[in-house]
Design an enzyme around this catalytic site. Structure first.
Site, PDB file in Angstrom:
ATOM      1  N   GLY A   1     -43.314  13.387   9.563  1.00  8.90           N
ATOM      2  CA  GLY A   1     -42.040  13.677   8.906  1.00  8.90           C
ATOM      3  C   GLY A   1     -41.827  15.154   8.675  1.00  8.90           C
ATOM      4  O   GLY A   1     -40.683  15.636   8.718  1.00  8.90           O
TER       5      GLY A   1
ATOM      6  N   PRO B   1     -59.038 -28.635   1.865  1.00 12.63           N
ATOM      7  CA  PRO B   1     -59.302 -27.396   2.601  1.00 12.63           C
ATOM      8  C   PRO B   1     -60.366 -26.531   1.938  1.00 12.63           C
ATOM      9  O   PRO B   1     -61.207 -25.941   2.621  1.00 12.63           O
ATOM     10  CB  PRO B   1     -57.927 -26.697   2.601  1.00 12.63           C
ATOM     11  CG  PRO B   1     -56.946 -27.810   2.486  1.00 12.63           C
ATOM     12  CD  PRO B   1     -57.596 -28.813   1.584  1.00 12.63           C
TER      13      PRO B   1
ATOM     14  N   ASP C   1     -65.275 -17.898  11.387  1.00  9.91           N
ATOM     15  CA  ASP C   1     -64.977 -17.006  12.515  1.00  9.91           C
ATOM     16  C   ASP C   1     -66.276 -16.597  13.189  1.00  9.91           C
ATOM     17  O   ASP C   1     -67.247 -16.216  12.521  1.00  9.91           O
ATOM     18  CB  ASP C   1     -64.252 -15.739  12.031  1.00  9.91           C
ATOM     19  CG  ASP C   1     -62.880 -16.029  11.449  1.00  9.91           C
ATOM     20  OD1 ASP C   1     -62.374 -17.136  11.677  1.00  9.91           O
ATOM     21  OD2 ASP C   1     -62.325 -15.144  10.768  1.00  9.91           O
TER      22      ASP C   1
ATOM     23  N   ILE D   1     -57.148  -7.917  -3.003  1.00 12.51           N
ATOM     24  CA  ILE D   1     -56.592  -7.788  -4.350  1.00 12.51           C
ATOM     25  C   ILE D   1     -57.547  -8.400  -5.372  1.00 12.51           C
ATOM     26  O   ILE D   1     -57.728  -7.870  -6.480  1.00 12.51           O
ATOM     27  CB  ILE D   1     -55.210  -8.469  -4.438  1.00 12.51           C
ATOM     28  CG1 ILE D   1     -54.222  -7.792  -3.478  1.00 12.51           C
ATOM     29  CG2 ILE D   1     -54.680  -8.427  -5.858  1.00 12.51           C
ATOM     30  CD1 ILE D   1     -53.981  -6.334  -3.775  1.00 12.51           C
TER      31      ILE D   1
ATOM     32  N   GLU E   1     -46.664  17.172  21.750  1.00 10.83           N
ATOM     33  CA  GLU E   1     -47.035  15.768  21.850  1.00 10.83           C
ATOM     34  C   GLU E   1     -45.956  14.976  22.567  1.00 10.83           C
ATOM     35  O   GLU E   1     -46.250  14.027  23.294  1.00 10.83           O
ATOM     36  CB  GLU E   1     -47.270  15.186  20.446  1.00 10.83           C
ATOM     37  CG  GLU E   1     -47.647  13.704  20.452  1.00 10.83           C
ATOM     38  CD  GLU E   1     -47.782  13.104  19.057  1.00 10.83           C
ATOM     39  OE1 GLU E   1     -48.191  11.943  18.959  1.00 10.83           O
ATOM     40  OE2 GLU E   1     -47.462  13.806  18.067  1.00 10.83           O
TER      41      GLU E   1
ATOM     42  N   GLU F   1     -66.238  -6.911   0.224  1.00 17.54           N
ATOM     43  CA  GLU F   1     -65.365  -7.937   0.791  1.00 17.54           C
ATOM     44  C   GLU F   1     -65.720  -8.141   2.258  1.00 17.54           C
ATOM     45  O   GLU F   1     -65.873  -7.174   3.010  1.00 17.54           O
ATOM     46  CB  GLU F   1     -63.903  -7.508   0.667  1.00 17.54           C
ATOM     47  CG  GLU F   1     -62.927  -8.467   1.319  1.00 17.54           C
ATOM     48  CD  GLU F   1     -61.516  -7.903   1.443  1.00 17.54           C
ATOM     49  OE1 GLU F   1     -60.702  -8.527   2.158  1.00 17.54           O
ATOM     50  OE2 GLU F   1     -61.235  -6.847   0.843  1.00 17.54           O
TER      51      GLU F   1
ATOM     52  N   GLU G   1     -49.668  10.113  -0.079  1.00 16.94           N
ATOM     53  CA  GLU G   1     -49.619   8.717  -0.542  1.00 16.94           C
ATOM     54  C   GLU G   1     -50.999   8.141  -0.817  1.00 16.94           C
ATOM     55  O   GLU G   1     -51.156   7.226  -1.639  1.00 16.94           O
ATOM     56  CB  GLU G   1     -48.871   7.842   0.476  1.00 16.94           C
ATOM     57  CG  GLU G   1     -49.555   7.619   1.816  1.00 16.94           C
ATOM     58  CD  GLU G   1     -49.213   8.667   2.862  1.00 16.94           C
ATOM     59  OE1 GLU G   1     -49.360   8.370   4.068  1.00 16.94           O
ATOM     60  OE2 GLU G   1     -48.813   9.781   2.477  1.00 16.94           O
TER      61      GLU G   1
ATOM     62  N   HIS H   1     -51.180  13.669   3.833  1.00 16.40           N
ATOM     63  CA  HIS H   1     -50.744  12.336   3.411  1.00 16.40           C
ATOM     64  C   HIS H   1     -50.948  12.168   1.908  1.00 16.40           C
ATOM     65  O   HIS H   1     -51.964  11.614   1.470  1.00 16.40           O
ATOM     66  CB  HIS H   1     -51.532  11.265   4.164  1.00 16.40           C
ATOM     67  CG  HIS H   1     -51.144  11.108   5.590  1.00 16.40           C
ATOM     68  ND1 HIS H   1     -50.177  10.221   6.016  1.00 16.40           N
ATOM     69  CD2 HIS H   1     -51.575  11.755   6.707  1.00 16.40           C
ATOM     70  CE1 HIS H   1     -50.033  10.313   7.332  1.00 16.40           C
ATOM     71  NE2 HIS H   1     -50.876  11.240   7.781  1.00 16.40           N
TER      72      HIS H   1
ATOM     73  N   CYS I   1     -46.459  14.250   7.148  1.00 24.54           N
ATOM     74  CA  CYS I   1     -47.178  14.399   8.415  1.00 24.54           C
ATOM     75  C   CYS I   1     -46.178  14.519   9.565  1.00 24.54           C
ATOM     76  O   CYS I   1     -45.584  15.576   9.762  1.00 24.54           O
ATOM     77  CB  CYS I   1     -48.160  13.249   8.606  1.00 24.54           C
ATOM     78  SG  CYS I   1     -49.389  13.546   9.896  1.00 24.54           S
TER      79      CYS I   1
END
Length: 534
Positions: free
Chosen positions: A383, A191, A148, A19, A405, A141, A509, A507, A381
């Site tokens: 749906g 921290p 890590d 973000i 499937e 990013e 969205e 899709h 999809c």
């Protein structure tokens, strides 16, 4: 010369690096700059395409068919720029590329090592996204947290980038948690100090520190962070938790983030113009009419699995003056006995994408409930495939109708692989991926939504509507609303006799924006509002 901004994170994951990066991209774009964004993920998977949604959340698909991290969805929604295959890189993809080059003899007998070969592959990727888009600024990013073990090659690579392009063309932003200790009623900077010390041990000196907290941080704490982390006082910038995600760019603008970035990178640009963004926020605040949508899926315990769907529903609400709330319905728990109770009070039903046969019968019940009760239904999809299976079973009376499937032995495989797809296909990267054209049938609900005869939408699926049954469906009242330009692939179905009943194989969205809702989502919420009035 292209400027490079790297966003790292420390202390804990999930702080909102994505973000922050997306908001900065919006602020720089509002100053007239061309922005490219990318995410470098340390996991060894080649891409997230085969990862469980419970571990990774949704897979976001770009126009050119790359299966990527969900943060790229934030980048596209905030910056409003289509990303590409150079926008997401994983450790797995890096090693895959390097090993293929080694097998092809491209290293001319050299001993292949992390430095320079692995880091060189990462750097080439970072430079490529800027060249492909001719960007003024590339925002990258770095996934995970500093320290890590998986992130070390990426940190070394961006250290080298800073050396190669010069520090006046490169900026490091570090996002850290500043916890509030209730016992002593104070924020703690230790921290952040330890995280920055860890980052400095890799040769990276952060220029800006973004402090994440739920409550405002005292100026004395900010001054302490600046002193101990060796940054200018105005380069410690607060990022508070907000009720509306899209308020983040405004908050960061008020806190001076973009001005500091432009100063540190010596960028001279136009004044910031956030008129359109502020107008959008006004619409969000004014969208108060409640509307409830039942999202019937199999990953409802992790809402990030449907992140872009959630956001697209909210965007559609903004344009309709509605506040959308989602009723999360676990399809595995739906039965004929409880479905009316489970969906009571819902103004529309949405069945999103997914893979595998778990929870399928509950989704079919939801599609039947919407069809019979004339409740707005939107299938995406899987749906759409669910809607087709339900119609085949209960209208065409093919009792065993299914997708190959889920049941390869069914005599009525209304959803199936295309003839040229049969065989032992590997799972990763073999689906229909990315943007494909679709012809819209005149007079359909889709045409009313798009106001266009042809569209392009992003896909991520393998199974298709079985054309052997197309005539039977059409005669029984299920309309084909969209097809591939050659007419071979069914892209959308509708029930014209219902108020709103649409299923699409793609899709939508992924292309919705907070200031420009996707047309089908917009019309779906409009229909749900009409249902609510009824």
């Amino acid at each position: 010369m292209t400027k490079y901004i790297f966003v790292t994170g420390g202390v804990v994951s999930g702080l909102g690096k994505g973000i922050t990066a997306a908001s900065l991209g919006r602020l720089l774009k509002a100053r007239g700059l061309k922005i490219a964004a990318q995410k470098l993920d340390p996991y060894i998977n080649v891409d997230p395409g085969t990862m469980s949604p419970y571990q990774h959340g949704e897979v976001f698909v770009t126009e050119d068919g790359a299966e990527t991290d969900l943060d790229l969805g934030h980048y596209e929604r905030f910056i409003d720029e289509n990303l590409n295959k150079f926008s997401n890189l994983t450790t797995g993809k890096v090693y895959w590329n390097v090993l293929n080059k080694e097998r092809n003899g491209e290293y001319l007998g050299e001993t292949v090592q992390v430095i320079p070969h692995i880091t060189g592959e990462i750097k080439n990727f970072i430079y490529s996204v800027g060249k492909k888009t001719d960007a003024d600024v590339v925002i990258t990013e770095i996934g995970g947290t500093t320290g890590d073990i998986e992130s070390q090659p990426f940190l070394e690579a961006i250290r080298q980038v800073a050396h190669e392009v010069g520090r006046h063309n490169c900026l490091f932003i570090h996002v850290t948690l500043v916890p509030y200790i209730k016992g002593s009623n104070e924020h703690k900077s230790k921290p952040t100090q330890h995280s920055v010390k860890e980052l400095q041990s890799f040769g990276i000196m952060p220029d800006i520190i973004i402090t994440r907290s739920d409550e405002p941080i005292e100026q004395s704490v900010k001054n302490k962070i600046a002193l101990f982390c060796n940054v200018k006082p105005d380069c410690v910038i607060e990022n508070l938790t907000l009720p509306v995600l899209y308020e983040a760019p405004i908050m960061l603008e008020e806190n001076g983030l973009a001005n500091v970035v432009c100063r540190e990178l010596d960028i001279h640009c136009a004044p910031c113009d956030l008129t359109d963004w502020n107008a959008m926020l006004d619409r969000i605040r004014a969208a108060t009419t409640p509307v409830k949508i039942a999202l019937v899926g199999k990953y409802t315990k992790l809402h990030d699995a449907y992140l872009s769907v959630n956001e697209a529903l909210s965007h559609a609400g903004y344009e309709n003056g509605a506040h959308v709330t989602i009723e999360w319905v676990d399809s595995e728990q739906l039965t004929e006995e409880n479905i009316a109770q489970q969906l009571a009070g819902c103004d529309g039903i949405l069945v999103p994408g997914g893979f595998g046969d778990r929870g399928i019968e509950g989704m079919i019940l939801a599609a039947q409930y919407a069809r019979v009760n004339n409740l707005p239904y939107f299938g995406i999809c899987l749906g759409m495939q669910i809607a087709v299976i339900e119609y085949a079973r209960n209208v065409l009376k093919f009792a065993d109708a299914n997708s190959s499937e889920f049941d390869p032995n069914s005599q009525h495989r209304v959803i199936d692989l295309m003839p040229d797809q049969h065989g032992n296909l590997p799972k990763g990267g073999t689906m229909r991926l990315g943007a494909y054209p679709c012809n819209i049938v005149p007079g359909s609900m889709l045409e009313q939504a798009y106001h266009s005869a042809q569209i392009e939408e992003r896909h991520r699926h393998r199974y298709e509507f079985n054309n052997e049954f197309r005539d039977a469906f059409v005669k029984a009242g299920l309309a084909i609303a969209g097809t591939s330009p050659d007419g071979r692939l069914v892209e959308a179905v509708e029930i014209p006799s219902n108020r709103f009943f649409v299923g699409v194989q793609y899709h939508p969205e992924f292309k919705s924006r907070p200031n420009r809702a996707h047309p089908i989502f917009r019309e779906f919420i409009a229909a749900a509002l009409e249902q609510k009035k009824k």
